[in-house]
Structures are given as structure tokens and as C-alpha cells.
Motif scaffolding. Structure first.
Motif, mmCIF file in Angstrom:
data_model
loop_
_atom_site.group_PDB
_atom_site.id
_atom_site.type_symbol
_atom_site.label_atom_id
_atom_site.label_comp_id
_atom_site.label_asym_id
_atom_site.label_seq_id
_atom_site.Cartn_x
_atom_site.Cartn_y
_atom_site.Cartn_z
ATOM 1 N N GLN A 76 3.148 -51.189 -40.201
ATOM 2 C CA GLN A 76 3.174 -49.864 -39.589
ATOM 3 C C GLN A 76 3.354 -49.908 -38.075
ATOM 4 O O GLN A 76 3.693 -48.895 -37.478
ATOM 5 N N GLU A 100 -11.451 -47.454 -42.506
ATOM 6 C CA GLU A 100 -10.487 -46.453 -42.026
ATOM 7 C C GLU A 100 -11.109 -45.077 -42.141
ATOM 8 O O GLU A 100 -11.795 -44.781 -43.119
ATOM 9 N N GLU A 139 4.181 -44.141 -40.768
ATOM 10 C CA GLU A 139 3.277 -43.724 -41.843
ATOM 11 C C GLU A 139 4.023 -43.726 -43.191
ATOM 12 O O GLU A 139 4.250 -42.694 -43.801
HETATM 13 O O1 IFM Z 1 -1.548 -45.065 -42.908
HETATM 14 C C1 IFM Z 1 -2.384 -45.184 -44.015
HETATM 15 C C2 IFM Z 1 -2.905 -46.594 -44.162
HETATM 16 O O2 IFM Z 1 -1.857 -47.529 -44.226
HETATM 17 C C3 IFM Z 1 -3.737 -46.730 -45.405
HETATM 18 N N1 IFM Z 1 -4.758 -45.700 -45.469
HETATM 19 C C4 IFM Z 1 -4.363 -44.337 -45.216
HETATM 20 C C5 IFM Z 1 -3.578 -44.250 -43.915
HETATM 21 C C6 IFM Z 1 -3.170 -42.792 -43.631
HETATM 22 O O3 IFM Z 1 -2.403 -42.283 -44.660
#
Ligand code: IFM
Length: 435
Positions: free
Chosen positions: A20, A340, A385
Motif C-alpha cells: 500500500q 489497526e 487502498e
Molecule cells: O487498508 C486496509 C488494510 O490493508 C487492512 N485493514 C483495513 C484497512 C482499511 O480498509
């Protein structure tokens, strides 16, 4: 908002994934997906944030935000460009990045698989191939042998359920397959791959006397599925929870392959394979029953009209973070890392509140004795994304993809103040939330 304390021992940082942000790699499954024109806004992962060439600049941004820790991904295709061939250049690049982080006083948490892998792996069926767990173990071993002296904290696989669903059930992600049996085959192989990698990381680090402790986990994507108030919806929510969460987490943590991943046995032996519970938390769904959705186990997912939404229409529901941590801590009793949590919010008018409201739930959990030890905000800067491309903006830091200029958003300033104080003070709330 009154303000709250998180505690000086609480570690805070940001999370990213190699594909990403790095840009420049043509040897992975997402490169091909982009070439096939599958990205909604026409952008391409070759560009992303050019982080591969801007590591110092980006670490300086983390320092400016007083981050204690950083979750980064390794791009498998840069390390093993062809089966069994190891790239010195790839390994050296990551060694340098890890050294720079450590020199900056930032503890790395490293992800080995975050949705992307080499084309040769994709072409042999990827995680659907029965040899995939062993191939993943071999990659893991090489990484630990070469970089393991610098890494104590590991995530083997990011969001196995989301990966298997996007890539093998809905077909929106590479390789674009739509098959219920394939979804379960992939999850089964990922569970086995995780356990082999878990053992390998511990074995190599201990055999080489690398400085410890070694901590290995999975970044579990868990949502709240709240049913509508009827028996059919409750049944649909239970089935979803079982097939999207329970069988995956149970497999990864306990080595047990519950139906339909297996018949309840532990093919690699009984054990416990999670030193911490990694949680990626974003949102919740209201579950309705629908005869029209057999592929979704007769569930229809809805948003809650009462709740605010992010730019992608996802409900913002901080209480869900609290509920999930309570539930999984009761089951597994290991420390929790929020690996996250973040929001797609291009104009940054919701992110400051989002951060404070979710951290307030963390503070509440810690007061109740639930060991939530770390929080990684998703994400450092706007990035690529997946099928949404560059248009979905999750960054604390704004990125102009044309010029690669990074600009701190208000939320980055707030997050930096919180990381420094390990608290949200009434002054911060007044300054950033107007409350
Ligand atoms: O960008 C993603 C990530 O790669 C994995 N978890 C969710 C994020 C937001 O959609």
C-alpha cells in the motif's frame, strides 16, 4: 470530552502494509490486478507513496508524532522473487529500514503477509495450493534468519478472513475467484501456514539467541454483527460470526480445524499459537435475514441510520472496540494489540473525534484490567487502498500522490500530542474537538 489517561506503559504508533505504500514492485499479485484495470479510480500500486525510496522521510514523520512503535509489512516478492531464490537487495533494504526505526527509538512490529505475494506464488494457486503453508514457512524461516535479530514482534498474516473473502469468495481481489469451497480451503491453509510460521519464528530466534522476548500473533479483522430483533436474523448473525471469525481465530490460536475447515482435530498438534491477540477494528454491521442471499448465509448487512459514517459509508461505532476486546480476552487471556483502527475521512473533520472516542474505549478497558497494550492507528499517510485505489484517504498525514508531498493533518497533530502525553486532556479535546 473530559479527558482520560492511557498509561505510560501503553505503546502507540501507526500501521501500514508494504504494497500500500512502497510502490515500484512489478512482481506481485496486486501489480497484475492493477494492470488488468481492476482499481476503481484507475490508480496503480506501482506509485503508492514511493515509500521504498522515502524511508527516512517517513520515519521522521513517525518521530514527529512521538510514535513508540510502527507496524510495517514486508513485501514477500522483494525477498523471494522466484521460488527458493532469496534477494540480498530486498533483505538488505528491510534490514536498513529496521535499523533506522530502532535508531529512532521506534519498535517494529512486522507483518509477513498482508494481502500481497509474489506472482509465482499466485500462479500456483496461492493460498489455495496445499503446499502453500510449507512455502510460507520457508519464506518465514529466511526472513527470521536474516532479520530476526532486529525483530521481536511479528504478525504472520493480516486479516486472513478478509483476504479469503475478497480473493476467493466475492472475487473483487486477485485472483478474482468466486467459490465457497475455495474460501474454506484458503482459510485452512492460512491457519496451517500461521502455525508453521509461529513455530519457525520462535525456533529460529531461540536457537540463534536473538534478543527476546519473541511475540507472534495474527492481525484478526473482527467486526460486530448485531442482528435485527428476530430469530431468523439472530441465526444469520451467529452463522456469520462463526464462519467469518470463530473458525479462523480458533484455528490460528488453538490449531483446531473446526467444521468446515476440518472435523475438529488439530492436524499440527494441540497448542497455543498467539502470544498476543492482534485486533483490526473498524465498524459493525446490523444483520438482517434475507432469502435472497444464500451466498451470504441468508444474511443481509445493513448500516445503522443513527450512527455517523466514514467516507466509505461504514458505521462509526467505538463501543464495538470495547465489546470485541472483552469477548476475545475472556476467551484467550493474552495481551491485546489494536493492530489497526482508523477512518477513511478525506477532509479530516471526523478523524480527531474518531481517534479520541476509540482511545476512550481503550482507556476504559485498561481501567477494567483488560491488558490492551498497544494501539496502531491505520494509517500513517493516505495510501493505495486496494480496489478503492488512492481515493480512499485513511491517513493521519495527507499525501499528494503526484508530488509525493506529505502534509500533517490536524488529526496527525492531535495524535502526536496523545502519543506524547499518553492521555487525552481536556485541553486537547477543546482544541481539536471543540468540546
Ligand atoms: O487498508 C486496509 C488494510 O490493508 C487492512 N485493514 C483495513 C484497512 C482499511 O480498509
Amino acid at each position: 470530552m473530559q479527558g482520560f489517561e492511557l498509561g505510560r506503559d501503553f505503546l502507540m504508533g501507526t500501521a501500514t502494509a508494504a504494497l500500500q505504500i512502497e510502490g515500484g514492485d512489478r512482481n506481485n499479485n496486486w501489480y497484475r490486478w492493477c494492470e488488468l484495470g481492476k482499481i476503481k479510480d484507475g490508480s496503480h500500486c506501482l506509485r503508492a507513496n514511493d515509500h521504498y525510496n522515502r524511508v527516512e522521510e517517513d520515519i521522521a514523520l513517525m518521530r514527529a508524532m512521538h510514535n513508540d512503535t510502527y507496524r510495517l509489512g514486508l513485501e514477500w516478492s522483494r525477498i523471494e522473487p522466484a521460488p527458493g531464490q532469496w534477494s540480498r537487495e530486498g533483505l538488505d533494504h528491510y534490514r536498513r529500514e529496521l535499523e533506522l526505526l530502532l535508531d529512532a527509538g521506534i519498535t517494529p512490529l512486522v507483518t509477513l503477509h498482508h494481502f500481497s505475494h509474489p506472482l509465482w506464488f499466485e500462479d500456483m494457486g496461492g493460498w489455495e495450493n496445499r503446499r502453500s503453508p510449507e512455502i510460507f514457512r520457508r519464506y518465514t524461516r529466511t526472513v527470521v534468519e536474516n532479520l530476526g535479530d532486529l525483530i521481536r514482534d511479528w504478525i504472520t498474516i493480516n486479516e486472513p478472513n478478509v483476504y479469503a473473502m475478497g480473493s476467493f469468495l466475492t472475487g473483487e481481489w486477485p485472483p478474482g475467484k468466486k467459490s465457497i469451497p475455495a474460501y474454506f480451503r484458503v482459510l485452512r491453509n492460512m491457519v496451517l501456514g500461521h502455525i508453521l510460521a509461529y513455530r519457525e519464528i520462535h525456533a529460529v530466534r531461540s536457537a540463534r539467541n536473538f534478543p527476546g522476548p519473541t511475540r507472534v500473533g495474527v492481525a484478526n479483522h473482527i467486526r460486530v454483527f448485531d442482528p435485527e430483533d428476530n430469530a431468523l436474523a439472530r441465526g444469520a448473525a451467529r452463522r456469520l460470526d462463526y464462519l467469518f471469525h470463530t473458525i479462523v481465530v480458533r484455528g490460528m490460536a488453538e490449531g483446531k480445524l473446526s467444521f468446515p475447515l476440518g472435523t475438529g482435530g488439530c492436524p499440527l498438534g494441540k497448542g497455543f499459537y498467539m502470544d498476543f491477540f492482534g485486533l483490526n477494528y473498524y465498524s459493525r454491521d446490523i444483520v438482517a435475514f434475507s432469502w435472497k442471499n444464500p451466498g451470504m448465509l441468508f444474511a443481509r448487512l445493513k448500516t445503522d441510520p443513527e450512527l455517523p459514517k466514514n467516507d466509505l459509508g461504514w458505521d462509526i461505532y467505538p463501543e464495538g472496540l470495547y465489546r470485541i476486546c472483552k469477548e476475545y480476552y475472556a476467551k484467550y487471556k493474552v495481551p491485546i494489540y489494536i493492530t489497526e483502527n482508523g477512518i477513511c475521512d478525506a477532509d479530516d473533520d471526523q478523524r480527531p473525534r474518531y481517534i479520541c472516542d476509540h482511545l476512550e474505549q481503550v482507556a476504559r478497558l485498561r481501567r477494567e484490567g483488560i491488558p490492551v497494550e498497544r494501539y496502531y492507528h491505520w494509517t500513517l499517510m493516505d495510501n493505495f487502498e486496494w480496489t478503492e485505489g488512492e481515493s480512499a484517504r485513511f491517513g493521519l498525514i495527507h499525501c499528494n500522490f503526484e508530488t509525493q508531498e506529505r502534509t500533517l493533518r490536524n488529526s496527525a497533530r492531535l495524535y502526536g500530542e496523545i502519543c506524547k502525553a499518553k492521555a487525552v486532556t481536556p485541553e486537547m479535546a477543546a482544541k481539536y474537538l471543540g468540546a
